[in-house]
Motif scaffolding. Structure first.
Motif, PDB file in Angstrom:
ATOM      1  N   ALA A   1       0.841  -1.208   0.000  1.00  0.00           N
ATOM      2  CA  ALA A   1       0.000   0.000   0.000  1.00  0.00           C
ATOM      3  C   ALA A   1       0.865   1.243   0.000  1.00  0.00           C
ATOM      4  N   MET A   2       1.926   1.238   0.848  1.00  0.00           N
ATOM      5  CA  MET A   2       2.792   2.416   0.911  1.00  0.00           C
ATOM      6  C   MET A   2       3.564   2.589  -0.386  1.00  0.00           C
ATOM      7  N   SER A   3       3.929   1.483  -1.006  1.00  0.00           N
ATOM      8  CA  SER A   3       4.641   1.563  -2.282  1.00  0.00           C
ATOM      9  C   SER A   3       3.755   2.205  -3.346  1.00  0.00           C
ATOM     10  N   SER A   4       2.525   1.719  -3.425  1.00  0.00           N
ATOM     11  CA  SER A   4       1.582   2.262  -4.401  1.00  0.00           C
ATOM     12  C   SER A   4       1.334   3.744  -4.130  1.00  0.00           C
ATOM     13  N   TRP A   5       1.209   4.081  -2.828  1.00  0.00           N
ATOM     14  CA  TRP A   5       0.950   5.470  -2.447  1.00  0.00           C
ATOM     15  C   TRP A   5       2.147   6.357  -2.808  1.00  0.00           C
ATOM     16  N   SER A   6       3.368   5.883  -2.526  1.00  0.00           N
ATOM     17  CA  SER A   6       4.511   6.755  -2.799  1.00  0.00           C
ATOM     18  C   SER A   6       4.744   6.914  -4.298  1.00  0.00           C
ATOM     19  N   LEU A   7       4.398   5.891  -5.092  1.00  0.00           N
ATOM     20  CA  LEU A   7       4.523   6.094  -6.546  1.00  0.00           C
ATOM     21  C   LEU A   7       3.481   7.109  -7.028  1.00  0.00           C
ATOM     22  N   SER A   8       2.295   7.067  -6.401  1.00  0.00           N
ATOM     23  CA  SER A   8       1.257   7.990  -6.864  1.00  0.00           C
ATOM     24  C   SER A   8       1.589   9.433  -6.496  1.00  0.00           C
ATOM     25  N   ILE A   9       2.278   9.671  -5.341  1.00  0.00           N
ATOM     26  CA  ILE A   9       2.609  11.071  -5.053  1.00  0.00           C
ATOM     27  C   ILE A   9       3.857  11.523  -5.813  1.00  0.00           C
ATOM     28  N   SER A  10       4.555  10.600  -6.459  1.00  0.00           N
ATOM     29  CA  SER A  10       5.651  11.051  -7.321  1.00  0.00           C
ATOM     30  C   SER A  10       5.121  11.580  -8.652  1.00  0.00           C
ATOM     31  N   PHE A  11       3.828  11.422  -8.880  1.00  0.00           N
ATOM     32  CA  PHE A  11       3.200  11.991 -10.084  1.00  0.00           C
ATOM     33  C   PHE A  11       2.369  13.196  -9.688  1.00  0.00           C
ATOM     34  N   LYS A  12       2.477  14.261 -10.492  1.00  0.00           N
ATOM     35  CA  LYS A  12       1.533  15.364 -10.312  1.00  0.00           C
ATOM     36  C   LYS A  12       0.888  15.641 -11.649  1.00  0.00           C
ATOM     37  N   LYS A  13      -0.435  15.593 -11.717  1.00  0.00           N
ATOM     38  CA  LYS A  13      -1.157  15.760 -12.983  1.00  0.00           C
ATOM     39  C   LYS A  13      -0.573  14.848 -14.059  1.00  0.00           C
ATOM     40  N   ASP A  14      -0.416  13.600 -13.717  1.00  0.00           N
ATOM     41  CA  ASP A  14       0.041  12.583 -14.661  1.00  0.00           C
ATOM     42  C   ASP A  14       1.471  12.774 -15.148  1.00  0.00           C
ATOM     43  N   VAL A  15       2.235  13.669 -14.517  1.00  0.00           N
ATOM     44  CA  VAL A  15       3.633  13.820 -14.919  1.00  0.00           C
ATOM     45  C   VAL A  15       4.514  13.424 -13.741  1.00  0.00           C
ATOM     46  N   LEU A  16       5.463  12.541 -14.024  1.00  0.00           N
ATOM     47  CA  LEU A  16       6.368  12.069 -12.983  1.00  0.00           C
ATOM     48  C   LEU A  16       7.271  13.216 -12.537  1.00  0.00           C
ATOM     49  N   ARG A  17       7.326  13.480 -11.198  1.00  0.00           N
ATOM     50  CA  ARG A  17       8.109  14.636 -10.749  1.00  0.00           C
ATOM     51  C   ARG A  17       9.193  14.268  -9.735  1.00  0.00           C
ATOM     52  N   LEU A  18       8.797  13.650  -8.641  1.00  0.00           N
ATOM     53  CA  LEU A  18       9.736  13.501  -7.535  1.00  0.00           C
ATOM     54  C   LEU A  18      10.436  12.155  -7.600  1.00  0.00           C
ATOM     55  N   ASN A  19      11.700  12.192  -7.888  1.00  0.00           N
ATOM     56  CA  ASN A  19      12.448  10.973  -8.049  1.00  0.00           C
ATOM     57  C   ASN A  19      12.534  10.161  -6.763  1.00  0.00           C
ATOM     58  N   ALA A  20      12.696  10.846  -5.636  1.00  0.00           N
ATOM     59  CA  ALA A  20      12.881  10.147  -4.363  1.00  0.00           C
ATOM     60  C   ALA A  20      11.684   9.258  -4.047  1.00  0.00           C
ATOM     61  N   TRP A  21      10.477   9.746  -4.353  1.00  0.00           N
ATOM     62  CA  TRP A  21       9.288   8.939  -4.076  1.00  0.00           C
ATOM     63  C   TRP A  21       9.244   7.700  -4.952  1.00  0.00           C
ATOM     64  N   ALA A  22       9.717   7.832  -6.175  1.00  0.00           N
ATOM     65  CA  ALA A  22       9.754   6.673  -7.066  1.00  0.00           C
ATOM     66  C   ALA A  22      10.725   5.624  -6.527  1.00  0.00           C
ATOM     67  N   TRP A  23      11.896   6.089  -6.029  1.00  0.00           N
ATOM     68  CA  TRP A  23      12.845   5.157  -5.426  1.00  0.00           C
ATOM     69  C   TRP A  23      12.235   4.458  -4.225  1.00  0.00           C
ATOM     70  N   SER A  24      11.483   5.203  -3.431  1.00  0.00           N
ATOM     71  CA  SER A  24      10.865   4.597  -2.248  1.00  0.00           C
ATOM     72  C   SER A  24       9.835   3.544  -2.653  1.00  0.00           C
ATOM     73  N   ALA A  25       9.094   3.826  -3.756  1.00  0.00           N
ATOM     74  CA  ALA A  25       8.129   2.831  -4.253  1.00  0.00           C
ATOM     75  C   ALA A  25       8.857   1.558  -4.656  1.00  0.00           C
ATOM     76  N   PHE A  26      10.011   1.729  -5.311  1.00  0.00           N
ATOM     77  CA  PHE A  26      10.806   0.576  -5.739  1.00  0.00           C
ATOM     78  C   PHE A  26      11.272  -0.232  -4.528  1.00  0.00           C
ATOM     79  N   ALA A  27      11.797   0.473  -3.504  1.00  0.00           N
ATOM     80  CA  ALA A  27      12.314  -0.209  -2.318  1.00  0.00           C
ATOM     81  C   ALA A  27      11.198  -0.977  -1.610  1.00  0.00           C
ATOM     82  N   LEU A  28      10.042  -0.329  -1.474  1.00  0.00           N
ATOM     83  CA  LEU A  28       8.921  -0.990  -0.797  1.00  0.00           C
ATOM     84  C   LEU A  28       8.423  -2.191  -1.596  1.00  0.00           C
TER      85      LEU A  28
END
Lengths: 567, 187
Positions: free
Chosen positions: B70-97
């Motif tokens: 759940a946290m992985s899915s959530w952190s990947l979703s907040i790395s997107f804003k208006k369907d554009v990938l923005r925050l790299n750190a959140w994407a890494w966290s999604a990967f780790a989770l």
């Protein structure tokens, strides 16, 4: 469309051009059609002349048995004939070759929505075919549990040893993946890439048929994929899904689940194959009758209704497997309900031809024969849909005759209609019309002789799938008829040589085809061969429906292309 | 002052991609649906199912895995804003989770097999390993895709492919939620 250089590999092998992929599918499909046909000949030889050496190819195919078909090999050939014909011959021709070639051209698009996915789809399909062919050479030979592969026969528990069944499952999963990728492309292409003015109600019926069939593919192929995963794991890892173990215990599974999953896909599969044929036959009848398709909107509606109903009737394949009477009657009711839209459809076809100026070119002859053989297939289907008569006729040759009329005869004749019709646009050359007609008449007569008499021997009580029917006293009187069926089947097989020769000679040195040899109204005939990558030089704008024939407003000719404004 | 025209061709392309993606995910969902359908049919008829194989530590582990997913899915979703990938750190966290979830599932199989559950032992075992295993295989592929997304963060920013990976990741989370409820909650 900017010019771009293509290497040999990107142009002919890993091409993303829908027209090239269509040609690849066409050759692939024809190869497997011949392969499946050869298997049919082997089966007919064994039934007519049991355990004698198969002439010509026997020594080549079965050197270890002096060219004689053994019971084990017979089961393998029987299984592979059905599998190959349905999934590797007819599917690539209809939802591979025609769908790829026709959909973008007829709706006025530059290419598919996802050209790379399209290319991957073909090569996945190709790979699945390789796996299937290789399964012949694995330990124990190919799969041998029938094209339906019911457990327990198809599982190691009480089934047939060897790798064949597992490879069969694997190749079908791959094939299904390819088909789903194709379906994603066709559905999206039709939704998104129609030319300006090409409303849904101006689409040629071929596109409607392919589109609805793709929707069924996207829904029901995943279901059989899941069923095949169960079966594959039972075969490879020893799981318990289809291992009968008593319904009340936690130990075992249930083979009946497979039948439900198989037919939940299997019945729509019939419509997946027949819908593109219905579509192209409707268009062809209109073109060659020089009349608009009768009741276009009703035809579309009927196709839609049939698409929905096809999902609700799978139980009629399982009456003899045992089910509650209420469930059985419900399936019977829904099954018979399908005959309503089908009959309307049928009347529309007759209405299209009624008082038209019919042109009996080869594509028209094949299209008209679809009306005939599908009519017979549909009528015999009523016997199978009603529980009481199905109890007697199920598992008899009557059933074989019935589904060969609906699936083999109509779909095959429809495929030939399409091949003769689009050949000039696909390859820029014209096939010989005389040999086209000769091919038609021999195929049509032989095919009806084969399948009609199968209905007869089945009605007289001959079971299907028997290795040597003559071994049973009650079938002995039917053996002369069986030998006649076989002879007709050999003639049918030999007649395809005419087609292949005609096809190859036309391909190499046939006369150059005119831009619109059939005077057809749809968009693919507005572009010259060779059609460039990107199809249309300028975006076509559609101004009328697909069947503007003999409209009194058109001056000087009896047809108007969809880009013409007829006011 | 010049006004930039909105890029309609790019928008059209992305809409086309979305339709294709939805059809693909629907087909994919139907594979899972049919597997689960088989599970439900057998489960409803069986007098007992996994029984003692789901011990209390197993239950705790599954809840932990679900939270990780759940946290992985959530952190990947907040790395997107208006369907554009923005925050790299959140994407890494999604990967780790995602990796944590996979490791957790592996531990789950170890623990249940220690209690004697095997895919050959019973229909319940067959389904347990099929459903969790088939899902984990998908997660493995999807984790690799998220990893590529992190590496090619700049290149894939705003493209359909990054969106596709996000939808697929959410899709697998929903599939897991359904399995979690059907296998572990309803006893």
């Amino acid at each position: 469309m900017p010019e771009h250089r293509q290497s040999f590999i990107t142009k002919y092998i890993f091409s993303t051009d829908h027209k090239r992929i269509a040609q690849q599918y066409l050759f692939f499909g024809i190869f497997f059609l011949l392969w499946g046909g050869l298997q049919a000949m082997l089966l007919r030889w064994q039934i007519a002349y049991p355990e004698t050496e198969v002439p010509i190819v026997g020594k080549l195919l079965f050197p270890e048995n002096n060219g004689i078909l053994t019971p084990d090999t017979y089961n393998q050939v029987l299984t592979m004939h059905g599998t190959v014909m349905i999934f590797w011959a007819v599917t690539p021709l209809l939802t591979g070759a025609f769908a790829n070639f026709v959909v973008p051209l007829q709706i006025g698009a530059a290419d598919m929505a996802f050209p790379v996915l399209n290319m991957i789809s073909f090569w996945t399909f190709f790979f699945s075919g390789v796996v299937l062919l290789l399964s012949h050479y694995g330990p124990g030979g190919s799969a041998a549990a029938g094209w339906t592969s019911y457990p327990p026969l198809s599982t190691p528990v009480g089934g047939i040893p060897g790798w064949g069944q597992a490879l069969w499952c694997l190749s079908l999963v791959l094939m299904g993946t390819a088909v789903i990728m194709g379906a994603i492309n066709y559905i999206t292409t039709v939704i998104r890439l129609r030319a300006p003015g090409m409303t849904y109600m101006r689409m040629p019926l071929t596109v409607w048929g392919i589109w609805l069939s793709s929707i069924l593919n996207a829904i029901f192929v995943p279901i059989i994929a899941a069923g095949l995963i169960f079966l594959l794991l039972d075969n490879v890892l020893g799981t318990q899904f289809f291992v009968a173990g008593g319904k009340a215990t936690v130990k075992g599974g249930d083979p009946l689940l497979y039948q439900h999953v198989f037919w939940l896909f299997g019945h729509p599969e019939v419509y997946i194959l027949i819908l593109p044929v219905w579509g192209l036959v409707s268009d062809l009848l209109s073109t060659f009758s020089r009349k608009p398709a009768f009741g276009y909107r009703v035809t579309v509606l009927c196709m839609g209704v049939i698409t929905v109903l096809s999902a609700l009737v799978w139980g009629h394949h399982m009456y003899v497997a045992g089910m509650s009477p209420l469930l059985g009657k419900s399936f019977m009711f829904l099954t018979l309900l399908i005959s309503l839209p089908t009959s309307i459809f049928f009347l529309n076809w007759l209405g299209t031809m009624w008082k038209g100026s019919l042109r009996f070119d080869a594509p028209m002859l094949f299209a008209m024969s679809v009306v005939f053989v599908f009519g017979l297939g549909g009528l015999t289907g009523l016997y199978m849909g009603v529980i009481t008569s199905d109890m007697y006729l199920h598992d008899s040759m009557f059933l074989v005759g019935h589904f060969h009329y609906t699936l083999a005869a109509s779909v095959l004749m429809g495929s030939f209609a399409g091949m003769y019709y689009w050949f000039p646009k696909m390859f820029g050359r014209q096939m010989d019309p005389f040999w086209g007609k000769a091919h038609f008449w021999i195929t049509f007569l032989a095919l009806n002789y084969v399948f009609f008499n199968m209905l007869g021997v089945g009605y007289a009580g001959q079971h299907r799938r028997l290795f040597d029917p003559g071994a049973y006293d009650f079938i002995k009187p039917l053996m002369p008829m069986n030998r006649q069926i076989s002879t007709a089947a050999f003639i049918l097989g030999a007649a395809q040589g005419i087609f292949i020769l005609n096809f190859v000679i036309a391909l190499l040195r046939g006369p150059k085809a005119a831009r619109n040899p059939w005077e057809s109204a749809t968009l693919e005939w507005t572009v010259d061969y060779p059609i460039p990558h990107g199809n249309f030089a300028a975006q076509p704008v559609v101004k009328c429906g697909p069947h503007e024939y003999s409209n009194p407003k058109i001056k000087g000719k009896d047809w108007a292309s969809q880009t013409e404004d007829i006011g | 002052m010049s006004v930039m025209a909105p890029d309609f061709t790019e928008l059209r392309r992305r809409n086309t991609f979305s339709i294709g993606l939805m059809i693909a995910l629907s087909s994919w969902a139907l594979v899972f649906f049919t597997l689960v359908w088989g599970y439900v049919v057998f489960r409803l008829r069986a007098p007992s199912w996994l029984g003692d194989h789901v011990t209390s530590p197993v239950r705790h582990l599954v809840v932990f895995n679900t939270l990780a997913m759940a946290m992985s899915s959530w952190s990947l979703s907040i790395s997107f804003k208006k369907d554009v990938l923005r925050l790299n750190a959140w994407a890494w966290s999604a990967f780790a989770l995602g990796l944590v979830f996979l490791a957790g599932q592996f531990r789950l199989w170890q623990m249940t097999m220690a209690t004697g559950l095997h895919w050959q032992s019973s229909i319940a075992g067959s389904f347990f390993f099929l459903l969790t295993g088939f899902h984990a295989l998908h997660i493995l592929g999807a984790v690799a895709a998220v990893f590529m997304l992190c590496l090619r963060f700049k290149e894939w920013q705003g493209t359909s492919i990054s969106l596709g990976i996000k939808y697929f990741w959410d899709f697998l989370f929903i599939v897991w939620l359904v399995m979690f409820v059907l296998i572990f909650i309803i006893q």
